[in-house]
Scaffold this motif. Structure first.
Motif, PDB file in Angstrom:
ATOM      1  N   LEU A   1       3.386  58.301 -22.815  1.00 41.34           N
ATOM      2  CA  LEU A   1       2.943  57.303 -23.800  1.00 41.34           C
ATOM      3  C   LEU A   1       2.534  57.897 -25.136  1.00 41.34           C
ATOM      4  O   LEU A   1       2.084  57.146 -26.012  1.00 41.34           O
ATOM      5  CB  LEU A   1       1.750  56.520 -23.220  1.00 41.34           C
ATOM      6  N   GLN A   2       2.654  59.216 -25.282  1.00 45.34           N
ATOM      7  CA  GLN A   2       2.117  59.883 -26.478  1.00 45.34           C
ATOM      8  C   GLN A   2       0.642  59.532 -26.673  1.00 45.34           C
ATOM      9  O   GLN A   2       0.174  59.271 -27.791  1.00 45.34           O
ATOM     10  CB  GLN A   2       2.927  59.472 -27.726  1.00 45.34           C
ATOM     11  N   ALA A   3      -0.098  59.518 -25.565  1.00 40.74           N
ATOM     12  CA  ALA A   3      -1.501  59.113 -25.588  1.00 40.74           C
ATOM     13  C   ALA A   3      -2.361  60.131 -26.320  1.00 40.74           C
ATOM     14  O   ALA A   3      -2.090  61.330 -26.303  1.00 40.74           O
ATOM     15  CB  ALA A   3      -2.020  58.929 -24.160  1.00 40.74           C
ATOM     16  N   SER A   4      -3.422  59.647 -26.958  1.00 36.44           N
ATOM     17  CA  SER A   4      -4.356  60.521 -27.669  1.00 36.44           C
ATOM     18  C   SER A   4      -5.350  61.135 -26.683  1.00 36.44           C
ATOM     19  O   SER A   4      -5.435  60.733 -25.519  1.00 36.44           O
ATOM     20  CB  SER A   4      -5.124  59.719 -28.722  1.00 36.44           C
ATOM     21  N   SER A   5      -6.140  62.086 -27.166  1.00 32.17           N
ATOM     22  CA  SER A   5      -7.171  62.711 -26.331  1.00 32.17           C
ATOM     23  C   SER A   5      -8.198  61.678 -25.873  1.00 32.17           C
ATOM     24  O   SER A   5      -8.673  61.713 -24.732  1.00 32.17           O
ATOM     25  CB  SER A   5      -7.873  63.838 -27.103  1.00 32.17           C
ATOM     26  N   SER A   6      -8.563  60.754 -26.767  1.00 31.08           N
ATOM     27  CA  SER A   6      -9.554  59.749 -26.392  1.00 31.08           C
ATOM     28  C   SER A   6      -9.018  58.817 -25.311  1.00 31.08           C
ATOM     29  O   SER A   6      -9.759  58.401 -24.413  1.00 31.08           O
ATOM     30  CB  SER A   6      -9.988  58.940 -27.619  1.00 31.08           C
ATOM     31  N   GLN A   7      -7.721  58.483 -25.351  1.00 30.84           N
ATOM     32  CA  GLN A   7      -7.130  57.652 -24.297  1.00 30.84           C
ATOM     33  C   GLN A   7      -7.154  58.380 -22.954  1.00 30.84           C
ATOM     34  O   GLN A   7      -7.438  57.774 -21.913  1.00 30.84           O
ATOM     35  CB  GLN A   7      -5.690  57.270 -24.657  1.00 30.84           C
ATOM     36  N   SER A   8      -6.872  59.675 -22.986  1.00 34.45           N
ATOM     37  CA  SER A   8      -6.928  60.470 -21.760  1.00 34.45           C
ATOM     38  C   SER A   8      -8.352  60.530 -21.229  1.00 34.45           C
ATOM     39  O   SER A   8      -8.590  60.383 -20.019  1.00 34.45           O
ATOM     40  CB  SER A   8      -6.413  61.896 -22.015  1.00 34.45           C
ATOM     41  N   GLY A   9      -9.309  60.731 -22.129  1.00 39.15           N
ATOM     42  CA  GLY A   9     -10.705  60.785 -21.719  1.00 39.15           C
ATOM     43  C   GLY A   9     -11.162  59.485 -21.097  1.00 39.15           C
ATOM     44  O   GLY A   9     -11.855  59.471 -20.077  1.00 39.15           O
ATOM     45  N   LEU A  10     -10.763  58.363 -21.692  1.00 41.10           N
ATOM     46  CA  LEU A  10     -11.143  57.059 -21.153  1.00 41.10           C
ATOM     47  C   LEU A  10     -10.508  56.809 -19.787  1.00 41.10           C
ATOM     48  O   LEU A  10     -11.137  56.237 -18.895  1.00 41.10           O
ATOM     49  CB  LEU A  10     -10.733  55.955 -22.135  1.00 41.10           C
ATOM     50  N   ALA A  11      -9.263  57.254 -19.609  1.00 38.55           N
ATOM     51  CA  ALA A  11      -8.583  57.064 -18.330  1.00 38.55           C
ATOM     52  C   ALA A  11      -9.270  57.852 -17.214  1.00 38.55           C
ATOM     53  O   ALA A  11      -9.509  57.331 -16.123  1.00 38.55           O
ATOM     54  CB  ALA A  11      -7.116  57.500 -18.452  1.00 38.55           C
ATOM     55  N   ILE A  12      -9.592  59.107 -17.508  1.00 42.93           N
ATOM     56  CA  ILE A  12     -10.278  59.929 -16.504  1.00 42.93           C
ATOM     57  C   ILE A  12     -11.668  59.361 -16.240  1.00 42.93           C
ATOM     58  O   ILE A  12     -12.152  59.343 -15.099  1.00 42.93           O
ATOM     59  CB  ILE A  12     -10.356  61.401 -16.977  1.00 42.93           C
TER      60      ILE A  12
END
Length: 392
Positions: free
Chosen positions: A238-249
């Protein structure tokens, strides 16, 4: 020990416990940017992932020594020293420029986490007994997970500014040192002190201890696929940002907090093995959903389901072992659990990266779902045999 029921004591224990979760996962959202920063370093992909999990190896090595030390010398001195080292070593990534030096700082962090985790759980087991102990261990696991939500979310936003910024979060350990010094009493660990002698085990069920250690090892290899591989998986899909990854985890850890808070209610109705079966079934379903890669929402759903299962594992393992371990051996038994727990975290990228290179990240999550599904079935078979034996 009446003063241990006070709110300041309980809050201090819970805040200290949150440090164990943030030790590795806080910097997970920084991994892609860190990899880019060290792109000229040979095997940067491997070394950057090792920055996340290196503390786990040193926790695994140090935990048995910590357990033996606190059984002989007491809990508080070890905890105070561990918090000081934690704050200094954990934040060292702010100013260190070589990947090798950063790894050294992470190694020292690992040694300190061993002291924090073993001692905090031992203190809970020393202060409380029976239902109160099980309830507090559930609250402890929930706080650890909620701390993960806060620290991971904050780490993700800080990583969007600069990959070094999440290292600031480790300085919180230094703030907790005065609280430990002033508020936590050193427990009397002589046999029967502070507890009912009838409730104090006199021998150790070695087979159950070994089984619990094995569950801890395997479950953490599987669990750490989330912070180790998910940022790269989301970026790839998804070309996700670091903040999106952080929120998912953070979503996975948040759901684990919910089930940890409910642990005592679940334990009142089910056996230790039944809870393991439910936890592994949730993890299997969650990881299979993640493997579909059908979009951010589906991956979040998978993380939520897996998180509900993960939240039952830690209090279940801790309650099981603290229930069967005599007080004079409790530190050593919990030290072994901590070793198994973090050895699994350290081994996770060593196991998953070759697998990922062969079948891809989606295939790795699918394999993890199959493994945890097999463990759920094994728990079911064990229960059926136990019931059949009881009837005969």
């Amino acid at each position: 020990m009446q003063q241990t029921n006070s709110s300041p004591v309980k809050i201090t224990l819970l805040l200290v416990s949150t440090l164990t979760v943030m030790a590795g996962a806080t910097i997970a959202p920084s991994l892609p940017a860190m990899k880019q920063h060290f792109s000229t370093v040979p095997n940067a992909d491997y070394w950057v992932r090792l920055v996340l999990t290196a503390p786990a190896l040193f926790i695994a090595v140090a935990a048995p020594l910590v357990g033996a030390t606190i059984d002989k010398l007491g809990r508080k001195p070890v905890l105070i020293i561990a918090l000081l080292v934690y704050g200094l070593a954990g934040s060292s990534g702010l100013w260190l420029n070589a990947i090798g030096f950063i790894l050294f700082g992470r190694a020292l962090l690992g040694l300190s986490v061993a002291g924090v985790m073993v001692t905090a759980t031992a203190l809970i087991a020393d202060y409380y007994t029976g239902k109160a102990r099980g309830q507090f261990l559930g609250i402890q696991a929930a706080f650890m997970a909620l701390g993960g939500v806060v620290f991971l979310t904050l780490g993700g936003f800080l990583a969007d500014i600069n990959w070094r910024m999440p290292f600031f979060i480790y300085l919180i350990a230094l703030v907790l040192v005065p609280c430990v010094v002033l508020l936590l009493p050193e427990p009397n660990r002589t046999k029967g002190a502070g507890t009912n002698v009838a409730d104090e085990p006199t021998s150790l069920a070695t087979g159950l201890v070994v089984l619990t250690y094995a569950i801890a090892l395997i479950s953490q290899i599987v669990f750490y696929l989330i912070p180790v591989q998910l940022p790269f998986y989301l970026q790839q899909l998804l070309q996700a940002s670091s903040s999106q990854s952080g929120l998912a985890i953070a979503l996975a850890t948040g759901c684990s907090a919910v089930s940890s808070l409910l642990y005592q209610r679940v334990k009142a109705r089910l056996s230790f093995i039944s809870i393991y079966g439910i936890a592994f079934l949730n993890m299997a379903l969650g990881y299979e959903l993640i493997s579909f890669g059908a979009g951010y929402a589906v991956i979040l759903l998978g993380l939520a389901i897996a998180g509900l299962g993960l939240g039952l594992l830690m209090p279940n393992m801790n309650f099981c072992l603290t229930s069967i371990a005599p007080g004079v051996a409790r530190g050593r038994v919990l030290g072994g659990l901590t070793t198994s727990f973090f050895l699994g975290q350290f081994l996770s990228p060593l196991v998953s990266q070759p697998l990922t290179n062969f079948v891809g990240i989606a295939g790795t999550y699918r394999t993890a779902g199959i493994v945890t599904g097999i463990m759920a079935i094994a728990a079911l078979v064990f229960l059926m045999r136990a019931k059949a034996t009881a009837k005969s």
